[in-house]
Design an enzyme around this catalytic site. Structure first.
Site: not given
Lengths: 553, 364
Positions: B95, B193, B245
């Protein structure tokens, strides 16, 4: 028996009663008079073609005045005046008052007169539709003007002269006035369209046209030199058809078959003639009149097997690249014109030549399909565009390659005008209407090659033009960001922004040359680099995406 | 802030001005961050950026706008550093550098996707990290454990044994000069995780019982989580164990903590833990710990595809990993670490992790 003879006589009587008028009435679609619009056009075409041919024969730069005046609904007075040689008094009545008189029918010479059956048909059309006589003024340069008013006796096919007198007048030329039924239309296939196309392919002609609305159109002369007159030639032996051969055998004065071949055909020596005859196993001493059907066939077969030299090409008179370019430019005002006159070629033993012109941009209509102007021996072909070999060749050309947009094998689109001109002593038409050139492979090939030649010229122009606008666009891009860069650099360093800006702008102007060269040299490289860069970006983006989905999980 | 960066920026700008004065094509030399300049450093065992540079020219139609954008970002960062503004996000910087270009309707930056890559360019041009240029990425990670840190921005002393059930948020900037580790009694770090798994370990005070730090980057780790873990490993010499996982995506998350990522290869040197070890889950653990079949999920096509890709990465060439990846393909199922609760809620706390760590049963 007696009855039968009477019946036969009756039949014979019936036959005699078929008058010229009836013949005309029944065949008017073949002669160019099938509807009111086309009939009016045909009258103008016959007269203009005659005038042009006459002027060229005299080697005079044609000056032609055409006027159409509306008398009442569907009724016009057509006037044409030229500066040609005029017509000697004795011929006037027959030329205008006898169908098929002095026709160029059997002459093997490049000429316009292949449309319709001549001016006498217009005279007939005029009298049949309005009942009026045609008025002819002829000056042959002897200080006199012969004035005739005439119509045709439809039973005897002979002129009926209602008024005839001679006045005094200088110069040469012919003026015709006739009243005809017709319909005046604008746009495609209008009289204006025909005259304009004629002006394109006959740039040595000056045409003035006063239309029924009283508007005067000038199609001015663009070149002041007439093309050389085409020579008359004998037929060429290759591609001869059995019927023609039969006819020629019948009327020849040659005493044996060898002299028949060497005298009746163009450019054939004794050696080749012997070769043909040996090949056909025909007795060379045979009188041409005594040939059997089988011998004729054998002769034709042998001709097809024998290699004969090409016909002479001095029978062809092209308009020329410069003249066509001028013709297109003066009438249509495109920004660019490419023209090609191909070398003469041969189809079925007939020499022919193709001339192509392409006009691009300028005043041409940007919307829709390109305009195609077809010509045969300088005469515009206005009807049957789709059936014409010239159009087919154009549609089969890949125009995208030359920078035009085209969907499949269609007429390309954009601000483009094509002129395709076929010149030949014998232009093969698809039908009696004589509006479409028949699709002989040799013709299609030549037209395509011509279109490609001209296409390449156009493409060079278009890419040069594109490059110029690309450079301007690039410059604009560079110019645009300079103030931002200058102010950012100034913010960091405290250096004067205006100084940086001025220096960059100055540098940009100096770079224009190198910008162009660079684009040419590195076009490929830039493209390749851009591609790999893009691929890399895609790869990296893919990685990022994967990581993002992992994150979501 | 560090004035050496403003000095570097000024040097770059002066270089460009000199090029302009000499009528040369104004340019910046930028290390290429594309795949063909990324390689795996076998010695350091991290993913690194090569030394291929690209020249960003102003008088090149494909690069002109980028060149302008780069100079603009440099100017803005320079100004922020000089004014010592608080750290801002990349979106905030977007911006700050936005605006319509004079005499046109074109934006300097159409959207953030145009300014973000330029920020990465600036990082490599100045050979630094955005964190040091006062730019932050939105942080997304938590940790707790026996460690005390002094936040030099706020002056607070942070005790990560007293962070409650929410845990301690990892700040956007964890560089030494603003985030000083005062004391660290923890002996190792366990990285999770999944936040859900970390949450159970925090609630059960696993870290206290085993005297460790537990940290989660909530999925794929952000920059500051990776930076913090690197500091804990390099400065505090703590061993790092990672639990993800059981699927190719989990393996890859581990590898990013350990060796860095392709897209942020220039960042790897400062944020990688080559000594990190993989706790699990592994295919063998599923059998060994009898993880119930109700927690297994069939591998999908996209999973098989990912396994094949990972198998080819240079940093997955260790024999153990190649075997594990093959076993996963053969096993045909994936198992989320959230699914450990099917065994029992405290399985991971009291059985799995202590057992694995005790037996040092890791993949490299």
């Amino acid at each position: 028996m007696g009855n039968e003879i009477t019946r036969a006589h009756e039949l014979a009587e019936d036959h005699k009663e078929i008058s010229v008028a009836e013949f005309f009435e029944k065949n008017k679609h073949l002669l160019g008079y099938e509807n009111l619009q086309k009939s009016l056009l045909t009258c103008v075409r016959e007269a203009v073609d005659n005038s042009l041919d006459a002027c060229e024969e005299m080697h005079v730069l044609p000056d032609i005045y055409v006027e159409l005046k509306k008398i009442k609904e569907n009724r016009f007075k057509f006037t044409i005046e030229d500066n040609g040689p005029g017509i000697v008094k004795e011929h006037i009545a027959n030329i205008f008052g006898k169908l098929l008189y002095g026709s160029k029918f059997h002459k093997l010479q490049q000429s316009r007169g292949q449309q319709g059956i001549g001016i006498s048909a217009s005279v007939l059309y005029s009298q049949l539709t309005t009942g009026k006589d045609t008025k002819i003024y002829s000056k042959i340069g002897d200080g006199k003007v012969h004035v005739y008013e005439l119509h045709i006796d439809t039973k005897t096919n002979a002129p009926v002269i209602s008024k005839e007198h001679t006045i005094y007048g200088n110069g040469r030329g012919t003026r015709i006035e006739m009243e005809v039924k017709g319909k005046y239309m604008k746009g495609k296939r209008s009289i204006f369209d025909y005259l304009q196309q004629t002006a394109v392919m006959n740039p040595a002609t000056k045409l003035v046209y006063l239309d029924p609305e009283g508007k005067k159109h000038l199609f001015d002369r663009a070149v002041t030199k007439l093309a050389k007159r085409p020579k008359e030639i004998k037929p060429h032996i290759s591609g001869i058809e059995l019927g023609t051969l039969k006819k020629m055998l019948k009327i020849t004065n040659a005493r044996n078959i060898v002299s028949f071949i060497t005298t009746e055909f163009s450019r054939l020596g004794k050696q080749t003639a012997d070769q043909i005859i040996i090949g056909a196993e025909v007795d060379p001493k045979l009188s041409p009149k005594n040939l059997t059907f089988n011998e004729m066939e054998a002769l034709i077969e042998s001709i097809e097997r024998t290699k004969v030299s090409n016909p002479p090409t001095d029978c062809l008179s092209p308009v020329g690249e410069t003249a066509i370019e001028k013709g297109i430019k003066k009438e249509l005002h495109p920004e660019f014109v490419a023209t090609i006159t191909r070398k003469p070629a041969v189809y079925r033993g007939n020499p022919f030549q193709i001339e192509v012109g392409i006009g691009y941009g300028g005043d041409l209509d940007k919307e829709g399909q390109a305009t195609i102007m077809r010509f045969a021996n300088r005469v515009p072909l206005l009807y049957e565009q789709a059936a014409c070999a010239l159009t087919k060749s154009l549609m089969q050309t890949e125009w995208k390659r030359y920078g035009l947009s085209q969907v499949g094998t269609s007429i390309p689109t954009g601000p483009v005008i094509f002129t395709i001109h076929m010149i030949s002593v014998w232009v093969p038409y698809t039908s009696e209407g004589k509006e479409a050139v028949a699709s002989y492979p040799d013709i299609i090939k030549e037209v395509k090659l011509g279109l490609q030649d001209a296409g390449r010229k156009m493409q060079v122009y278009l890419s040069r033009k594109k490059r110029a606008s690309d450079i301007e666009e690039k410059k604009e891009t560079f110019r645009k960001y300079i103030p931002e860069i200058a102010s950012a650099l100034s913010r960091i360093t405290g250096n004067d922004a205006k100084g940086i800006k001025d220096k960059l702008n100055k540098d940009l102007e100096g770079r224009v040359e190198s910008l162009e060269v660079k684009t040419e040299q590195y076009d490929d490289l830039e493209l390749n680099k851009g591609k790999t860069e893009k691929e890399e970006i895609e790869e990296v983006t893919e990685e990022l995406k994967e990581e993002m989905t992992e994150k979501e999980e | 802030m560090d004035t050496s960066y403003t000095k570097n920026i000024k040097e770059e700008a002066l270089k460009v001005i000199k090029q302009i004065d000499n009528s040369e094509n104004p340019n910046l030399q930028i290390l290429r961050r594309s795949l063909n300049n990324v390689f795996f450093d076998e010695d350091k065992r991290i993913i690194k950026l090569g030394d291929k540079k690209e020249t960003r020219n102003y008088f090149n139609i494909n690069q002109a706008k980028k060149f302008m954008q780069t100079i603009k970002i440099l100017a803005q960062i320079n100004e922020n550093l000089q004014k010592k503004t608080p750290n801002i996000s990349t979106r905030q910087l977007f911006y700050m550098t936005r605006g319509i270009i004079e005499n046109s309707d074109e934006e300097c930056f159409e959207d953030q996707s145009e300014s973000d890559p330029i920020i990465e360019d600036v990082e490599v041009v100045l050979d630094t990290l955005r964190e040091e240029l006062g730019l932050i990425a939105t942080p997304d990670g938590y940790f707790v454990g026996d460690i005390k840190v002094k936040d030099l921005v706020t002056g607070d002393l942070l005790d990560y044994t007293k962070m409650g059930s929410g845990g301690g948020a990892i700040p956007a900037i964890v560089e030494k000069d603003v985030y000083e580790i005062v004391e660290c009694k923890a002996k190792f770090v366990v990285v999770l995780e999944k936040f859900a798994v970390w949450n159970i370990l925090n609630q059960t005070k696993f870290w206290k019982k085993h005297n460790c730090i537990i940290l989660t980057g909530k999925g794929q780790a952000g920059r500051s989580a990776r930076r913090l873990l690197t500091r804990l490993s390099k400065e505090m010499k703590l061993p790092v164990y990672v639990l993800t996982d059981l699927d190719p995506w989990g393996y890859y998350i581990y590898s990013v903590y350990k060796q860095g990522s392709i897209s942020l290869a220039y960042f790897s040197e400062k944020s990688s833990v080559p000594t990190a070890k993989y706790i699990g889950m592994t295919t063998r653990d599923i059998i060994k710990y009898k993880i119930p079949k109700s927690s297994w999920m069939k591998l999908k096509d996209i999973d098989y595809k990912r396994i094949k890709e990972i198998k080819k990465y240079d940093w997955f060439q260790a024999k153990e990993w190649q075997e594990e990846l093959t076993r996963l393909e053969d096993f045909k199922y994936k198992v989320e670490s959230d699914a450990f609760v099917t065994k029992s809620v405290d399985f991971v706390v009291n059985e799995y992790l202590p057992d694995k760590i005790k037996r040092q049963d890791f993949l490299p």
